[in-house]
Design an enzyme around this catalytic site. Sequence first.
Site, PDB file in Angstrom:
ATOM      1  N   GLU A  48      -6.043  -8.684  -0.829  1.00 54.53           N
ATOM      2  CA  GLU A  48      -7.370  -8.789  -0.222  1.00 54.53           C
ATOM      3  C   GLU A  48      -8.412  -8.200  -1.169  1.00 54.53           C
ATOM      4  O   GLU A  48      -8.253  -7.075  -1.641  1.00 54.53           O
ATOM      5  CB  GLU A  48      -7.377  -8.027   1.112  1.00 54.53           C
ATOM      6  N   GLN A  62      -4.315  -3.112   0.517  1.00 53.36           N
ATOM      7  CA  GLN A  62      -5.520  -2.360   0.155  1.00 53.36           C
ATOM      8  C   GLN A  62      -5.386  -0.849   0.325  1.00 53.36           C
ATOM      9  O   GLN A  62      -5.870  -0.082  -0.485  1.00 53.36           O
ATOM     10  CB  GLN A  62      -6.685  -2.891   0.977  1.00 53.36           C
ATOM     11  N   ILE A 103      -0.162  -1.051   5.395  1.00 62.65           N
ATOM     12  CA  ILE A 103       1.053  -1.636   4.808  1.00 62.65           C
ATOM     13  C   ILE A 103       2.100  -1.954   5.883  1.00 62.65           C
ATOM     14  O   ILE A 103       3.037  -2.710   5.635  1.00 62.65           O
ATOM     15  CB  ILE A 103       1.646  -0.684   3.731  1.00 62.65           C
ATOM     16  N   GLU A 116      -1.616  -8.993   6.070  1.00 65.16           N
ATOM     17  CA  GLU A 116      -0.653  -8.261   5.236  1.00 65.16           C
ATOM     18  C   GLU A 116       0.767  -8.789   5.354  1.00 65.16           C
ATOM     19  O   GLU A 116       1.510  -8.797   4.366  1.00 65.16           O
ATOM     20  CB  GLU A 116      -0.694  -6.763   5.575  1.00 65.16           C
ATOM     21  N   HIS A 158      -6.649   5.735   6.224  1.00 67.19           N
ATOM     22  CA  HIS A 158      -6.793   5.494   4.784  1.00 67.19           C
ATOM     23  C   HIS A 158      -6.178   6.613   3.954  1.00 67.19           C
ATOM     24  O   HIS A 158      -6.413   6.687   2.765  1.00 67.19           O
ATOM     25  CB  HIS A 158      -8.278   5.363   4.412  1.00 67.19           C
ATOM     26  N   PRO A 174       2.388  -3.850   8.552  1.00 69.74           N
ATOM     27  CA  PRO A 174       2.813  -5.229   8.861  1.00 69.74           C
ATOM     28  C   PRO A 174       3.768  -5.827   7.818  1.00 69.74           C
ATOM     29  O   PRO A 174       4.428  -6.811   8.102  1.00 69.74           O
ATOM     30  CB  PRO A 174       1.486  -6.013   8.882  1.00 69.74           C
TER      31      PRO A 174
END
Lengths: 326, 369
Positions: A29, A82, A87, A60, A129, A89
């Site tokens: 992405e 990203q 992550i 993802e 994040h 999925p």
Amino acid sequence: MAEITILEAVNLALARALEENPDVVVFGEDVGVNGGVFRATEGLQKRYGAERVLDTPLAETMIAGMAIGMAAQGLRPVAEVQFMGFIYPTIEQMICHATRLRNRTRGRITCPMVLRAPYGGGIHAPEHHSESTEAIFAHMPGLRVVIPSSPLRAYGLLLAAIQDPDPVVFLEPKRIYRMMKQEVPDDGEALPLDVCFQLRDGADVTLVTWGAMTHETLQAAEQLAAEGISCDVLDVATIKPLDMETILNSVAKTGRCVIIHEAARTGGVGAEIAAQLAEHGLLSLFAPVQRVTGYDTIMPMFKLENDYMPSTERIITAVKKTLEEA
Amino acid sequence: MTNEEKKCIAQFEIHHTQLLNQAGELVGPLPDFAASYETLLALYRTMVQTRTFDSKAIALQRTGKMGTYSSSMGQEAVATGIGHAMRFEDVLLPTYREYAAQFQRGVAMSEILRYWGGDERGMAYANQPHDMPITVPIATHVPQCAGIAYAMKLRKEARVAVCVLGDGATSKGDFYEGINLAGAWQLPMVVVVTNNHWAISVPREVQTRAQTLAQKAIAAGIPGEQVDGNDVIAMRHVISNAIEKARSGGGPTLVEAMTYRMHDHTTADDASRYRDQSIVDEHKRLDPIDRLRKYLTANHNWDDDKEKSLHAACAAEVEVAVNDYLETPPVPPETMFDHLYETLPDALQAQRDEVEQLGKQKKGGDHHG
């Protein structure tokens, strides 16, 4: 030679791989036109074309799944997720397919893919994040999980991951993406996977760590050196499979071990290292193994993230604790 | 505002193809391939062979000679049409009821038996280098199909990837993520939804409010159509058109094949807990094999003698496969490490040694015992 950051070293390795191998495809992405939200893929689409450096739809599972399909056809896909917080999925694709394809087909079809993701806390990012959940991937048989901690190792290990005939999850410690600079010759030389790197030679205690925590660990070793305590510092680098031989040899020399990681403690990779030290190195230990880790809590939002992550002080305290034993 | 007052900005239609009705009568224009008796015979033979295999596989499971097995009974025309429409160099991503396609593509019956007999060697496919092994998790292979199709497109190969999944699989995000990419990137792939009305015990009507599953393609911006999946001529025709369109750069297609699962979900399931036998009996009248036999009888002098000799030949082939399966040499336990990575990491050598040692002791014990 100009000095570059980890981020620039990632970009340099991707460019080198794209340059040398027409089978290498880079996607994710915002990876193409925008060059990635951290700029890890900056300029690559311009140089290598939109057929090999691709912006994908926002999905993802699909990113991991298509990487598997590409790899099954002999391409060398390097997919980006990203942030590690997104992550999850991909986990079904990785554990049910990427890691098993060679085994399921008895080597008829293989899966030489790389799944890259920035990981870890410390950049004042929004929720989701900042996590370090590398242990989830380290638990998957058939996978390699590789984490660089310097520009040189980012370049050499990423090239190694792309060249590796099996799937690799490549986690980039984003807190130190731009923290340090090193001269990195763009020689296309891969570093070895599955081995620890010794960052500092010492005799009194072994410090085992990886990723961004190498920074605090080296700081702790420096401060302890001023007090006359000598630390052997190992960057595990490939956390799956583990190079226990290097760790055991170091502990045989020092008799003491502190494991430092940012991830939550229970079931972390540090637990595996401690278990193997107990199995194979107990008799060379003078003191119980210490772990300095994130807590078994949800990774807090950024007001408390520095209270969650191991600090230089916590590492020094743990080292001194191991030295209290005879 | 009423709908009449609003402006219609897009309209979609879903078309259904049937060429042979349930009486085996031609109800549409006969495709060129179906003028050939040899071709029709090949399709018929594959369906009969698959059903013969299926009955035998169920028997092997029931007598303890094999593990859980998923039957394709009643759905043979779907995978027969798919397999026949594909070229060898194309790639099939099957689930666990596409044996008819796999057999046509070089997968041995004994390999399928080995697989359900709990042996990874059943996915090594000695004579089929391209195809992915059976996908057990639902719909996870749709994104993989997109990746395979992208590799073909990038290398400018005239190849197509064909992914087969069930009606329940269209409820999963993976399905949508995959077909969305297929549309966005105009990938050379065909997605076949085998609508057999059942996702284990959950009927199609409970699965989704969508009127057809084919229409799910519309959201991905790709053509979707429906075909009578018990009509092997229509099946072969529609899939072949979709594949050749994809091969020539025309982009992906979603095909919903209407069929019915005549057996339990697997041998571990008991469908009588959730569906009436009367419904199953109704669907027997739509049987794909009966239908083509009626057509062959009416148009190509098919008779009982030919039927008997075909069944005997298929039974003999299945017998050979079963014997091959039953005589599969045992797999040494330490080989569980041998295809984990290209080269076994040092970290795993001690575990492999342990398994090898235990295996030898066990073998020695068996020998003496």
